[in-house]
Structures are given as structure tokens and as C-alpha cells.
Design a protein around this motif. Structure first.
Motif, PDB file in Angstrom:
ATOM      1  N   UNK A 135       0.781  -1.230   0.000  1.00  0.00           N
ATOM      2  CA  UNK A 135       0.000   0.000   0.000  1.00  0.00           C
ATOM      3  C   UNK A 135       0.807   1.272   0.000  1.00  0.00           C
ATOM      4  N   UNK A 136       2.084   1.196  -0.351  1.00  0.00           N
ATOM      5  CA  UNK A 136       2.888   2.406  -0.442  1.00  0.00           C
ATOM      6  C   UNK A 136       3.852   2.321  -1.618  1.00  0.00           C
ATOM      7  N   UNK A 137       4.254   3.480  -2.093  1.00  0.00           N
ATOM      8  CA  UNK A 137       5.169   3.589  -3.217  1.00  0.00           C
ATOM      9  C   UNK A 137       6.477   4.207  -2.750  1.00  0.00           C
ATOM     10  N   UNK A 138       7.586   3.667  -3.226  1.00  0.00           N
ATOM     11  CA  UNK A 138       8.906   4.218  -2.915  1.00  0.00           C
ATOM     12  C   UNK A 138       9.546   4.699  -4.212  1.00  0.00           C
ATOM     13  N   UNK A 139       9.978   5.945  -4.225  1.00  0.00           N
ATOM     14  CA  UNK A 139      10.641   6.538  -5.378  1.00  0.00           C
ATOM     15  C   UNK A 139      12.087   6.879  -5.006  1.00  0.00           C
ATOM     16  N   UNK A 140      12.998   6.593  -5.910  1.00  0.00           N
ATOM     17  CA  UNK A 140      14.390   7.009  -5.767  1.00  0.00           C
ATOM     18  C   UNK A 140      14.713   7.901  -6.958  1.00  0.00           C
ATOM     19  N   UNK A 204      14.657  10.344  -1.754  1.00  0.00           N
ATOM     20  CA  UNK A 204      13.813   9.174  -1.505  1.00  0.00           C
ATOM     21  C   UNK A 204      12.442   9.704  -1.116  1.00  0.00           C
ATOM     22  N   UNK A 205      11.425   9.204  -1.792  1.00  0.00           N
ATOM     23  CA  UNK A 205      10.053   9.622  -1.480  1.00  0.00           C
ATOM     24  C   UNK A 205       9.222   8.391  -1.173  1.00  0.00           C
ATOM     25  N   UNK A 206       8.542   8.418  -0.046  1.00  0.00           N
ATOM     26  CA  UNK A 206       7.578   7.387   0.313  1.00  0.00           C
ATOM     27  C   UNK A 206       6.199   8.008   0.143  1.00  0.00           C
ATOM     28  N   UNK A 207       5.358   7.370  -0.645  1.00  0.00           N
ATOM     29  CA  UNK A 207       4.064   7.940  -0.990  1.00  0.00           C
ATOM     30  C   UNK A 207       2.943   6.974  -0.616  1.00  0.00           C
ATOM     31  N   UNK A 208       1.864   7.515  -0.095  1.00  0.00           N
ATOM     32  CA  UNK A 208       0.728   6.694   0.316  1.00  0.00           C
ATOM     33  C   UNK A 208       0.017   6.132  -0.901  1.00  0.00           C
ATOM     34  N   UNK A 209       0.043   4.808  -1.042  1.00  0.00           N
ATOM     35  CA  UNK A 209      -0.649   4.148  -2.131  1.00  0.00           C
ATOM     36  C   UNK A 209      -1.898   3.421  -1.661  1.00  0.00           C
ATOM     37  N   UNK A 210      -2.407   3.822  -0.501  1.00  0.00           N
ATOM     38  CA  UNK A 210      -3.620   3.216   0.012  1.00  0.00           C
ATOM     39  C   UNK A 210      -3.419   2.430   1.282  1.00  0.00           C
TER      40      UNK A 210
END
Length: 237
Positions: A135-140, A204-210
Motif C-alpha cells: 500500500x505504499x510507493x517508494x521513489x528514488x 527518496x520519497x515514500x508515498x501513500x498508495x492506500x
């Protein structure tokens, strides 16, 4: 390409899950990446929900004493960018989604950009990868500059730019000038950690994917996976 455009491009994806996995695997294989790096297994998150973009938790992280992440290497090839970005072998427990590396054909000089432009205006190359899990997305993301002075100037601008967002409490990343903040992009809450080292800015970005709690510990762990890869790529011949 602006930060906002890069974020929109990342969120757009590159087709079906099968195609995304194959594309990112090829992206990693092209630079010889793989399982020799730290495993990067997804750390557990706690049950405490992190605040959104308007409710920060205090100061960001500064530079940790004792360690160094200083280098003069210019990240001006796709191979070096790819080497620096985490690959599926380093991100056990996460599903790969997208990956790219771009070189600016005609990078702009500081004079062309001027003092009031976005912090990435003088960038000469950039790259990013996206992973999903629970339920989360990690971007580099990595933004490269022509030399350390250009990177330092961009870091200063980025820090001023991010100051409008709510700060996040996070331990320092060893040897790296860094700060963390909560922000909202495209109606999605996220936690961003920006790091300045050598000739690059890494994020680094952690984004709420639900289902994400936007746990600072998760972002900090991912950053500690990212930094050694950047150092290794800088040291590669």
C-alpha cells in the motif's frame, strides 16, 4: 524537466505489471546491477499514522559527523545513473514499476538559469525508479550536476524551496547533508528525504498508495541503501 513533471511521469507508470517488471529488470541488467548490494528488504512500519503535508513533526536531519560521501565524479552517462539507482535485486519485498535515466543534451549554465529558477535548472542528467509494496510507493531520484559547486548551489535552492513544507523528524543519514519533509503532490501524501552528496542531489520519497503510514524509519532505511550505491557508482571507472 521540473520536479513536478518527474513526479507526474513516475506516477503514470509504463503499462502492465509484467511489462514494468521486464523493463526495470532490463534497466538494472544494462549496468550490471543486482543482488550484490544490500538486500533492501522492506522494514516493518508501526501503527502510528504519520501526519500529512500540513502537520510536520519537527526538524529535519543534518550532516552526520565521521562519515563522508564527497566525490568529484560527474554522473553524465546513463550507465552511471543506473548504477546508482536501486534495482529489483536490492529491493526484496518490493515490486518494481518504472525506471529511467536521462541525459540533458543541452544543459543550461547558471547564467542561463538565473537566481530565481527551480533548483534543478542546471542539472545535466537525472534518473529515477519506482517500487511498490504493502500500500505504499517508494521513489528514488538522482539529479546530477556538472561539478560540486553547481550541486551545492542547487542543494541550497532545494532546501529553501522545501522549507515551505512541513518538516519531518528523522535521524541524520551518515555523511550526507539531508533534510526530510511531508508534502502533497497530485492529491497524494508523501514523505520526502533529500540528500546532497558530491555532484548529485538524491531523493527518496515514500508515498501513500492506500495503506502507508509514511514511516520515517522506512525512508531512512531506504536512504541508507541508496547512498552506498551512489558512492559505488561514483567510484566506478
Amino acid at each position: 524537466m521540473s520536479q513536478g513533471e518527474r513526479e507526474m511521469q513516475l506516477r503514470s507508470g509504463i503499462g502492465s505489471m509484467a511489462v514494468a517488471v521486464m523493463a526495470l529488470a532490463a534497466f538494472a541488467t544494462a549496468c550490471g546491477g543486482g543482488g550484490s548490494e544490500p538486500t533492501g528488504e522492506k522494514p516493518p512500519t508501526n501503527d502510528k499514522s504519520a501526519p500529512g503535508t500540513n502537520a510536520g513533526t519537527g526538524g529535519g536531519s543534518g550532516k552526520s559527523k565521521g562519515a563522508t560521501s564527497d566525490f568529484d565524479t560527474v554522473f553524465n552517462t546513463e550507465d552511471r545513473i543506473r548504477q546508482a539507482l536501486p534495482d529489483p535485486g536490492a529491493m526484496k519485498g518490493w515490486k518494481p514499476k518504472t525506471g529511467r535515466a536521462d541525459i540533458e543534451e543541452q544543459p543550461k549554465s547558471p547564467a542561463e538559469c538565473g537566481p530565481d529558477t527551480h533548483w534543478d535548472c542546471t542539472g545535466i542528467a537525472d534518473g529515477s525508479v519506482k517500487f511498490e509494496a504493502a500500500g505504499e510507493n517508494a521513489y528514488f531520484d538522482i539529479q546530477a550536476y556538472a561539478d560540486k559547486k553547481a550541486a551545492e548551489d542547487a542543494c541550497s535552492k532545494e532546501k529553501d524551496w522545501s522549507a515551505k513544507h512541513a518538516k519531518a523528524e528523522m535521524p541524520p543519514v551518515p555523511g550526507v547533508e539531508s533534510h526530510a519533509y511531508y508534502r502533497n503532490a497530485g492529491s497524494l501524501d508523501g514523505l520526502d528525504l533529500t540528500m546532497c552528496l558530491g555532484t548529485v542531489i538524491a531523493q527518496v520519497r515514500l508515498e501513500d498508495g492506500g495503506g502507508s503510514s509514511l514511516d520515517p524509519a522506512t525512508v531512512h532505511t531506504l536512504a541508507q541503501l541508496f547512498v552506498p550505491r551512489i558512492q559505488k557508482a561514483a567510484a566506478a571507472s
